[in-house]
Motif scaffolding. Structure first.
Motif, PDB file in Angstrom:
ATOM      1  N   GLN A   2       1.339  -1.584   0.127  1.00 35.42           N
ATOM      2  CA  GLN A   2      -0.017  -0.013   0.111  1.00 35.42           C
ATOM      3  C   GLN A   2       0.895   0.640  -0.176  1.00 35.42           C
ATOM      4  O   GLN A   2       1.712   1.303   0.724  1.00 35.42           O
ATOM      5  CB  GLN A   2      -1.545  -0.141   1.377  1.00 35.42           C
ATOM      6  CG  GLN A   2      -2.291  -0.789   0.654  1.00 35.42           C
ATOM      7  CD  GLN A   2      -3.260  -1.177   2.380  1.00 35.42           C
ATOM      8  OE1 GLN A   2      -3.077  -0.308   3.212  1.00 35.42           O
ATOM      9  NE2 GLN A   2      -4.483  -1.140   1.483  1.00 35.42           N
ATOM     10  N   GLN A   4       0.497   5.675   0.226  1.00 34.02           N
ATOM     11  CA  GLN A   4      -0.846   6.786   1.136  1.00 34.02           C
ATOM     12  C   GLN A   4       0.243   7.767   0.216  1.00 34.02           C
ATOM     13  O   GLN A   4       1.222   8.401   1.453  1.00 34.02           O
ATOM     14  CB  GLN A   4      -0.959   6.164   1.510  1.00 34.02           C
ATOM     15  CG  GLN A   4      -1.896   7.576   2.125  1.00 34.02           C
ATOM     16  CD  GLN A   4      -3.184   7.449   1.631  1.00 34.02           C
ATOM     17  OE1 GLN A   4      -4.032   6.569   1.360  1.00 34.02           O
ATOM     18  NE2 GLN A   4      -3.541   8.746   1.209  1.00 34.02           N
ATOM     19  N   SER A   6       0.608  12.037   0.685  1.00 39.43           N
ATOM     20  CA  SER A   6      -0.486  13.410   0.758  1.00 39.43           C
ATOM     21  C   SER A   6       0.909  14.225   0.292  1.00 39.43           C
ATOM     22  O   SER A   6       1.982  14.537   0.134  1.00 39.43           O
ATOM     23  CB  SER A   6      -0.493  12.949   2.326  1.00 39.43           C
ATOM     24  OG  SER A   6       1.213  12.908   3.048  1.00 39.43           O
ATOM     25  N   CYS A  21       5.012   9.680   0.846  1.00 37.23           N
ATOM     26  CA  CYS A  21       4.435   9.059   0.203  1.00 37.23           C
ATOM     27  C   CYS A  21       4.302   7.923   1.463  1.00 37.23           C
ATOM     28  O   CYS A  21       5.681   7.379   1.383  1.00 37.23           O
ATOM     29  CB  CYS A  21       4.459   8.407  -0.886  1.00 37.23           C
ATOM     30  SG  CYS A  21       3.960   6.518  -1.271  1.00 37.23           S
ATOM     31  N   GLY A 117      -0.645   4.414  -5.433  1.00 40.49           N
ATOM     32  CA  GLY A 117      -1.414   5.316  -3.879  1.00 40.49           C
ATOM     33  C   GLY A 117      -2.325   5.235  -4.624  1.00 40.49           C
ATOM     34  O   GLY A 117      -2.423   6.369  -5.944  1.00 40.49           O
TER      35      GLY A 117
END
Length: 126
Positions: A2, A4, A6, A21, A117
């Protein structure tokens, strides 16, 4: 695996942003990992990548000297420091990873990256 991303937002021309990330489910150092972006109406393109083998970096010509990619092994996080931002940097930025690709291959064809992501939007106002 995973990822993610931002850190996106609205910034004026000449401003700076740092994207993050966070990776989970795998060790970031073992993968070629990088940043890609897609502007409205345009094809997704490679921005910058880090090699898993030797940590070497690769940048698109359009961001050389302005952007810096880095990774924090302890935090298992990838970063993109973006300085001197321009309106043409406006795009959705994605982080991606793959364990069987070189940085050059990744930058030339983003389809080669297996793990993505969700993107983070960067808007640079003029």
């Amino acid at each position: 695996v995973q990822l993610q991303a931002s850190g996106g937002g609205l910034v004026q021309t000449g401003g700076s942003l740092r994207l993050s990330c966070a990776a989970s489910g795998f060790t970031l150092d073992s993968y070629t990992i990088g940043w890609f972006r897609q502007a409205p109406g345009k094809e997704r393109e490679g921005v910058s990548c880090i090699s898993s083998s030797d940590g070497s970096t690769y940048y698109a010509e359009s961001v050389k000297g302005r952007f810096a990619i880095s990774r924090d092994s302890a935090e298992n996080t990838l970063y993109l420091q973006m300085n001197s931002l321009k309106p043409e940097d406006t795009a959705i930025y994605y982080c991606a990873a793959d364990d069987d690709i070189t940085t050059v291959q990744a930058m030339e064809d983003y389809h080669g990256m297996d793990y993505w992501g969700k993107g983070t939007l960067v808007t640079v106002s003029s």
